[in-house]
Design an enzyme around this catalytic site. Structure first.
Site, PDB file in Angstrom:
ATOM      1  N   ARG A   9       0.834  -1.203   0.000  1.00  0.00           N
ATOM      2  CA  ARG A   9       0.000   0.000   0.000  1.00  0.00           C
ATOM      3  C   ARG A   9       0.873   1.258   0.000  1.00  0.00           C
ATOM      4  NH1 ARG A   9      -5.090   0.037   0.930  1.00  0.00           N
ATOM      5  NH2 ARG A   9      -5.021  -1.919   2.081  1.00  0.00           N
ATOM      6  N   GLU A  32       0.396  -7.793  -4.112  1.00  0.00           N
ATOM      7  CA  GLU A  32      -0.739  -6.946  -4.484  1.00  0.00           C
ATOM      8  C   GLU A  32      -0.392  -5.482  -4.248  1.00  0.00           C
ATOM      9  OE1 GLU A  32      -3.853  -5.693  -1.521  1.00  0.00           O
ATOM     10  OE2 GLU A  32      -3.824  -7.831  -1.079  1.00  0.00           O
ATOM     11  N   THR A  61      -7.872  -3.863  -2.524  1.00  0.00           N
ATOM     12  CA  THR A  61      -8.899  -2.825  -2.397  1.00  0.00           C
ATOM     13  C   THR A  61      -9.672  -2.669  -3.703  1.00  0.00           C
ATOM     14  OG1 THR A  61      -7.285  -1.723  -0.945  1.00  0.00           O
ATOM     15  CG2 THR A  61      -9.349  -0.591  -1.297  1.00  0.00           C
ATOM     16  N   LYS A 121     -10.273 -13.942   2.573  1.00  0.00           N
ATOM     17  CA  LYS A 121      -9.433 -12.974   3.269  1.00  0.00           C
ATOM     18  C   LYS A 121     -10.143 -12.573   4.561  1.00  0.00           C
ATOM     19  CE  LYS A 121      -8.122  -8.103   2.836  1.00  0.00           C
ATOM     20  NZ  LYS A 121      -8.037  -6.949   1.919  1.00  0.00           N
ATOM     21  N   GLY A 171       0.821  -6.381   5.287  1.00  0.00           N
ATOM     22  CA  GLY A 171       0.902  -5.007   4.817  1.00  0.00           C
ATOM     23  C   GLY A 171       2.003  -4.233   5.504  1.00  0.00           C
ATOM     24  N   SER A 172       1.629  -3.445   6.520  1.00  0.00           N
ATOM     25  CA  SER A 172       2.590  -2.529   7.151  1.00  0.00           C
ATOM     26  C   SER A 172       3.733  -3.248   7.870  1.00  0.00           C
ATOM     27  CB  SER A 172       1.877  -1.594   8.125  1.00  0.00           C
ATOM     28  OG  SER A 172       1.187  -2.322   9.116  1.00  0.00           O
TER      29      SER A 172
END
Length: 200
Positions: A9, A32, A61, A121, A171-172
């Site tokens: 992201r 992704e 998203t 998910k 993610g993060s």
């Protein structure tokens, strides 16, 4: 292939090649780019063109049918959503891409599977928790691919695995906008090592 999805992201088109090289060399082959990242479609197209055959690449998203069609046009292979949208799942499968809709309840799980989802998910994973994952896992078909996304990291892989998780979207804990290549490489190595230990 490890059942790990890197969620990049905020990544830019200029960064995608270097970061992808790092992730692939670490053994993370599903990547992704969330569509709320800058110039996401251009970034995904760059990813697909430069690394075709080396992994599975797509978008996160994803909320609309039009987005799915656009992703198919640029060669993406995977569609990940935060929600369970039947129309998006069906269009994804029509375009021969992998579908990972976001789910939080048994109803959403079964709805997603009935319409062709390749994996579920569980999002946000830290809110559903291990108790929620375990309860839903008990009633789902045994071959269901259950991915935990949102809060999954090397400190809780073991607990989520014991609850029935088959893989993770990271993610993060793996990438944050502005991270240096060295930082991402260190995170990727730690995540792969922890994943391999848990999945033995």
């Amino acid at each position: 292939m490890r059942n790990l999805i890197a969620i990049l992201r905020g990544i830019t088109t200029d960064e995608i090649k270097k970061i992808t090289e790092i992730l692939l060399s670490a053994g993370i082959t599903k990547i992704e780019v969330p569509l709320n990242s800058p110039n996401a479609f251009a970034t995904i197209e760059t990813l697909v063109k430069n690394f075709s055959g080396q992994g599975i690449f797509g978008a996160g998203t994803v909320l609309t049918i039009d987005e799915v069609k656009r992703l198919a046009d640029i060669g993406a292979q995977m569609v990940v959503s935060p929600n369970c949208n039947v129309a998006v799942i069906q269009q994804t499968k029509k375009q021969n891409m992998l579908s990972y809709p976001g789910v939080m309840t048994p109803t959403e799980c079964f709805t997603a599977l009935e319409h062709g989802a390749d994996g579920l998910k569980f999002f946000p994973g830290d809110i559903i928790g291990t108790a929620g994952i375990k309860a839903m896992r008990a009633v789902l078909p045994k071959d269901t691919n259950c991915m935990v996304v949102g809060g999954a990291n090397i400190d809780n892989f073991t607990e989520f695995r014991q609850a029935g998780a088959d893989g993770f979207g990271i993610g993060s804990a793996l990438y944050q906008a502005g991270d240096s290549a060295e930082t991402v490489a260190q995170k990727a190595k730690a995540i792969v090592n922890a994943y391999d230990e848990v999945m033995r």
